[in-house]
Design a protein around this motif. Structure first.
Motif, short mmCIF file in Angstrom:
data_model
loop_
_atom_site.label_atom_id
_atom_site.label_comp_id
_atom_site.label_asym_id
_atom_site.label_seq_id
_atom_site.Cartn_x
_atom_site.Cartn_y
_atom_site.Cartn_z
N VAL A 159 7.68 15.97 -21.01
CA VAL A 159 6.70 14.90 -20.80
C VAL A 159 5.81 14.73 -22.03
N LEU A 160 5.28 15.84 -22.52
CA LEU A 160 4.20 15.73 -23.50
C LEU A 160 4.69 15.61 -24.93
N ILE A 198 -4.91 14.59 -24.73
CA ILE A 198 -5.53 15.87 -25.07
C ILE A 198 -4.66 17.04 -24.62
N LEU A 199 -4.05 16.87 -23.43
CA LEU A 199 -3.13 17.91 -22.95
C LEU A 199 -1.94 18.06 -23.89
N LEU A 212 1.80 11.51 -34.05
CA LEU A 212 2.33 12.62 -33.27
C LEU A 212 2.23 12.25 -31.78
N PRO A 213 2.92 13.01 -30.91
CA PRO A 213 2.88 12.66 -29.49
C PRO A 213 1.48 12.41 -28.91
N PRO A 214 0.46 13.24 -29.18
CA PRO A 214 -0.84 12.97 -28.55
C PRO A 214 -1.38 11.59 -28.90
N GLY A 215 -1.12 11.12 -30.13
CA GLY A 215 -1.61 9.83 -30.58
C GLY A 215 -1.09 8.70 -29.73
#
Lengths: 191, 197, 190
Positions: free
Chosen positions: A17-18, A178-179, B173-176
């Motif tokens: 997922v992340l 954030i996770l 990156l993924p969080p972005g």
């Protein structure tokens, strides 16, 4: 050792997922409450495991020998759809209790891209049968892990005072960001 | 309004911003404008074709086997796009990779088949596919530009800030992806709710 | 009764048409796809190899399980290219293609596949980094400066360039020790 690393890599470092962005719909959709998200996680682990095994056998038993690689997408999605129906029927007959808790999630799994994604990734990475099993279980576990953590966080968000325009989706997505940032701390763990 | 399905699809029924569907490809491929645009157009093609075919056969398909038939139709068009892109847009195909076969499970497409194409005429279904598809492309392009500008200091590969700018790498990156979409959603909520009040 | 039959033959007809359409698309794009993969490889080969006018992807030899691409200019040998791989990347394997001229020095490096962090490790794709290998041979220290070598690492990313260095070193060794000395490939007395 190789297998343990593969498991860690699939479940945590390259979390479905992340970091791979597979299965976002249920991740956002059913993560409002902890217990429903656990139910969804269990259903996904189960379907993903069985789908992984069946599609792997189909790919190497039927599609590859007959040179029908281009039918991969269409066959895999049909297998998953059929499987979900079948699982739904079996659970309904054998365990009504389990059905009443998992039932509503089952139809949703057909369009969960994590299931089709893991089936295709298994083939793209040329995994052997054992590696495929570990990768599938690892990814499903990673999906369950992030979904459960996220549901826990969201239950608390519900109780907090959030700026008006951020309520609902915006804050959910930013929390997920954030996770995901936290999970990036694991990258480089498996070489 | 003959063309209303198209206009509704573009914004009012926008899959990403309004219905929060198809988030997986939205987040995954938007590291640059080019990727977002490519993915959006590929999805648009599948949407138009599947909407057209499904609305053509809507009266002869028994409702019990409706979903499997829709899935077969969508999956066929996805495979066709996959093959054609691999042949003619090889570099883009390499970047989008896994997410091309995954167009099949993009809930927007099955959603439109269920809620629009199986109830409306061929013409308006095509318009709807076109509108929804372009709306999806628009969403991907907006998120893609935001992430490319902030995360790479460039747009469509052209550097816009000059050498001294050090990009916020986290945005590509993924969080972005999550944070970027979160802020876009915030902007939309902000403007729409303010208009109402 | 008729309705029940419909349940079977409508999906069957749809599937049959779909299968036919797909088979048709597949057969008409098959050559084009193979050609695209070939062009991709050829493009990388042309970047890394010294000036040549043959088709190196067709003139390849297998040595100890590795494919060595041979470049020739007007029939005489000018260099080799070989795929090399490092499993020490930050996230996953890094596949590279190394071109080496006939004196055993690097003529070019191209990154074929990597999954390094965008913006940090992915800088191994920049020309200035790839060009820093040019002209290096077996006796040079192909290592990042941090490890006492001569290749620049990037701020915030040492692992990815280090992995590339390792792969280049391996390719240089292999070509110098196994290929250039092998008279069958390098043409012996030519």
């Amino acid at each position: 050792m190789e297998y343990i690393l593969l498991f860690i890599s699939a479940s945590i470092v390259n979390n479905f997922v992340l970091s791979r962005f597979l299965g976002i719909c249920p991740f956002i959709g059913v993560s409002k409450k902890l217990d429903t998200s656990i139910g969804m996680s269990l259903a996904v682990i189960f379907v993903m495991g069985v789908a992984g095994i069946v599609t792997w056998i189909i790919q190497y038993g039927i599609l590859n020998p007959l040179n029908l690689g281009y039918l991969q997408t269409i066959i895999f999605i049909l297998v998953i759809a059929a499987l979900v129906q079948f699982v739904e029927m079996v659970i309904e007959k054998t365990s009504p209790a389990l059905y009443s808790s998992l039932g509503i999630f089952l139809p949703l799994i057909t369009t969960n891209c994590a299931v089709l994604g893991s089936a295709i990734l298994n083939i793209q990475n040329n995994f052997s049968f054992v590696k495929m099993l570990i990768f599938t279980i690892g990814s499903a576990f990673g999906f369950a892990l992030s979904l459960t953590i996220f549901a826990g966080i969201r239950e608390r968000i519900e109780l907090s005072d959030i700026p008006f325009y951020f309520r609902g989706l915006p804050i959910t997505l930013i929390t997920a960001g954030i996770l995901s940032l936290a999970f990036m701390g694991f990258s480089g763990l498996v070489k | 309004m003959r063309f209303s399905p198209f206009i509704d699809g573009l914004w009012k029924n926008n899959g990403v911003f309004k219905q929060v569907l198809g988030t997986c490809p939205t987040l995954a491929v938007t590291t640059s404008v080019k990727n977002g645009l490519g993915m959006g157009l590929a999805t648009t093609f599948v949407l138009i074709c599947s909407n057209a075919v499904i609305s053509m056969i809507k009266n002869i398909v028994p409702s019990k086997v409706r979903i499997p038939v829709f899935i077969v139709i969508i999956a066929s068009f996805v495979t066709i796009v996959d093959l054609i892109m691999n042949a003619y847009l090889h570099d883009l195909h390499k970047v989008l990779g896994l997410f091309i076969p995954l167009i099949v499970v993009n809930c927007i497409i099955l959603g439109r088949a269920e809620s629009f194409a199986s109830k409306n005429s061929v013409f308006s279904s095509i318009l709807d596919g076109f509108g929804i598809g372009l709306g999806f492309t628009l969403a991907l392009t907006i998120l893609g530009s935001l992430r490319e500008i902030l995360g790479n200091g460039s747009i469509i590969g052209i550097n816009i800030f000059g050498g001294s700018y050090s990009p916020a790498i986290v945005m590509i990156l993924p969080p972005g992806a999550f944070i970027g979409l979160g802020f876009i959603m915030f902007m939309i909520a902000y403007f729409e709710k303010r208009k109402k009040n | 009764m008729k309705n029940n039959l419909n349940l079977i033959y409508i999906p069957a007809i749809v599937s049959a048409i779909a299968a036919f359409l797909l088979a048709f698309t597949f057969s008409s794009t098959k050559e084009k796809i193979e050609e695209a993969y070939r062009q991709e490889m050829l493009k990388a080969l042309n970047i890394v190899l010294p000036k040549h006018n043959n088709k190196p992807d067709q003139e390849k030899v297998e040595l100890e399980g590795k494919e060595v691409y041979i470049a020739k200019e007007d029939g005489s040998l000018v260099g080799f290219a070989i795929k090399s791989k490092s499993s020490k990347g930050y996230s996953g394997d890094i596949d590279i293609l190394v071109g080496i001229d006939k004196s055993g020095k690097v003529s070019g490096v191209e990154i074929l596949k990597h999954a390094e962090t965008p913006g940090l490790g992915s800088k191994i794709e920049t020309d200035s980094f790839k060009n820093s290998f040019k002209g290096l041979g077996k006796s040079d220290k192909i290592m990042v400066k941090k490890d006492g070598g001569i290749i620049d690492q990037f701020s915030g990313a040492t692992i990815s360039p280090r992995a590339v260095c390792e792969a280049v070193t391996e390719a240089v060794r292999f070509i110098n020790d196994k290929v250039i000395t092998n008279s069958k490939i390098s043409g012996g007395g030519k």
